[in-house]
Design an enzyme around this catalytic site. Structure first.
Site, PDB file in Angstrom:
ATOM      1  CE  LYS A   1      -0.785   0.080   5.039  1.00 53.70           C
ATOM      2  NZ  LYS A   1      -1.830   0.052   6.098  1.00 53.70           N
TER       3      LYS A   1
ATOM      4  NE  ARG B   1      -6.838  -1.368  11.549  1.00 57.84           N
ATOM      5  CZ  ARG B   1      -5.873  -1.390  10.646  1.00 57.84           C
ATOM      6  NH1 ARG B   1      -5.218  -0.275  10.356  1.00 57.84           N
ATOM      7  NH2 ARG B   1      -5.533  -2.506  10.031  1.00 57.84           N
TER       8      ARG B   1
END
Length: 359
Positions: free
Chosen positions: A34, A129
């Protein structure tokens, strides 16, 4: 024009270092790309290293990877959005999941595309998360086990990404116990137990990983050689695979303290002047051809240790070169080492040229 350069040999050495560690411990691993923001020339470098499993959080980047090499196993590393289901099944071989409803949608779409879509069930282990709560895991797994065109490839967890909770041997033992629980309950085999990201590399080096945890996703350690426990560079790795190069567009001796009525600058910050400021002081300042549109100064480290960063506006970065032994002139390049988030800003900018050092 400012540019970022990838040093091929250093990247290759970092990759071989990590691959040797993982192979020696019978661990599978994938490269998290990413950071590269879908840049084709950099993705080609990763593929050329021999990486066969690439992870990303942007579907467009996975699409680019598949266009470069359809045989690469692509992994979407966040829970899919409903509007993205069709593209995720098309371009991601594997996705991380936490919602039954979403996996049902993936099942329907995979059937429509005549594909088997693999999933990793992410488990909440303290960082708060994404993740299924541990006490709900057995029921969650049971709801998925018979879905058509879905293969439950494994379980995994994310740590240190939101709240800063660090992976420990106890955390990974807990994750391996979830594997045992599910396998015993459903009489199945879970191929992957994905123990986390680059932050777990120090545990692996210390052989503090439970054997059942057999898969990791590595990005920052590959590109920056960083031990995320200590902040140091891992012995045997490079921390400067990427460097930023900026051009000097002005050099002038200027006062250290601004003059006039003070207000917020372009970034919303206010310069405060204390009584201890040297109102007669001056410094030799250079302006560089890069600004907040492309980077954040706190993530840059001048390679010339005698240069200090003053501040930045939208398109210009001001540095103090008073103490440098180099006799800089207009048009010279000043280079910076880059931290992970700094590289992310730079690589996502269309205004920063991306180059490769082939030596």
């Amino acid at each position: 024009m400012a540019f970022i350069k990838l040093y091929r040999k250093k990247l290759e050495q970092n990759y071989k270092f990590l691959d040797a560690i993982f192979q020696a411990r019978n661990i599978q691993w994938g490269v998290v790309t990413k950071l590269l923001c879908g840049n084709e020339i950099y993705l080609k470098e990763i593929i050329a290293l021999g990486a066969r499993e690439l992870h990303d959080s942007r579907i467009s980047n996975l699409k680019k990877i598949k266009s470069l090499d359809p045989t690469i196993q692509t992994v979407y590393i966040k829970p899919p959005a409903k509007r993205s289901i069709e593209s995720i099944v098309r371009y991601a071989d594997v996705s991380f999941n936490t919602e039954t409803y979403t996996i049902q949608l993936l099942s329907k779409e995979a059937k429509k595309q005549n594909k088997i879509h693999k999933i990793i069930i992410m488990i909440e282990m303290g960082d708060l998360r994404e993740g299924v709560m541990g006490e709900e895991l057995v029921e969650f797994y049971g709801n998925l086990i018979n879905l058509p065109n879905i293969e439950i490839r494994g379980i995994g967890t994310n740590l240190n990404c939101l709240s800063g909770v660090m992976p420990t041997q106890d955390k990974l033992i807990q994750l391996s116990l979830y594997k045992q629980l599910i396998e015993a309950k459903f009489n199945i085999h879970i191929p992957w137990v994905s123990g986390g990201t680059s932050v777990a590399v120090p545990l692996i080096l210390k052989n503090a990983r439970p054997m059942a945890v057999n898969h990791f996703r590595i990005g920052e350690a590959l590109f920056f050689g960083k031990d995320l426990f200590t902040g140091d560079t891992i012995t045997g790795m490079h921390n400067d695979v990427f460097k930023l190069y900026t051009e000097i567009i002005e050099i002038t001796e200027k006062p250290d303290v601004p003059t006039g009525e003070m207000g917020e600058n372009v970034a919303g910050n206010t310069f405060s002047i204390s009584d201890t400021e040297d109102f007669g002081g001056t410094s030799l300042r250079a302006i560089l051809d890069i600004g907040l549109l492309d980077m954040q100064p706190q993530y840059l480290e001048p390679e010339d240790s005698n240069i200090s960063i003053v501040d930045a506006s939208s398109d210009m970065l001001v540095v103090d070169i008073s103490n440098s032994k180099n006799k800089y002139k207009i048009g010279d390049l000043i280079s910076f080492k880059i931290k992970y988030m700094g590289a992310l800003y730079l690589l996502s900018s269309d205004y920063i040229e991306k180059t490769i050092d082939l030596n």
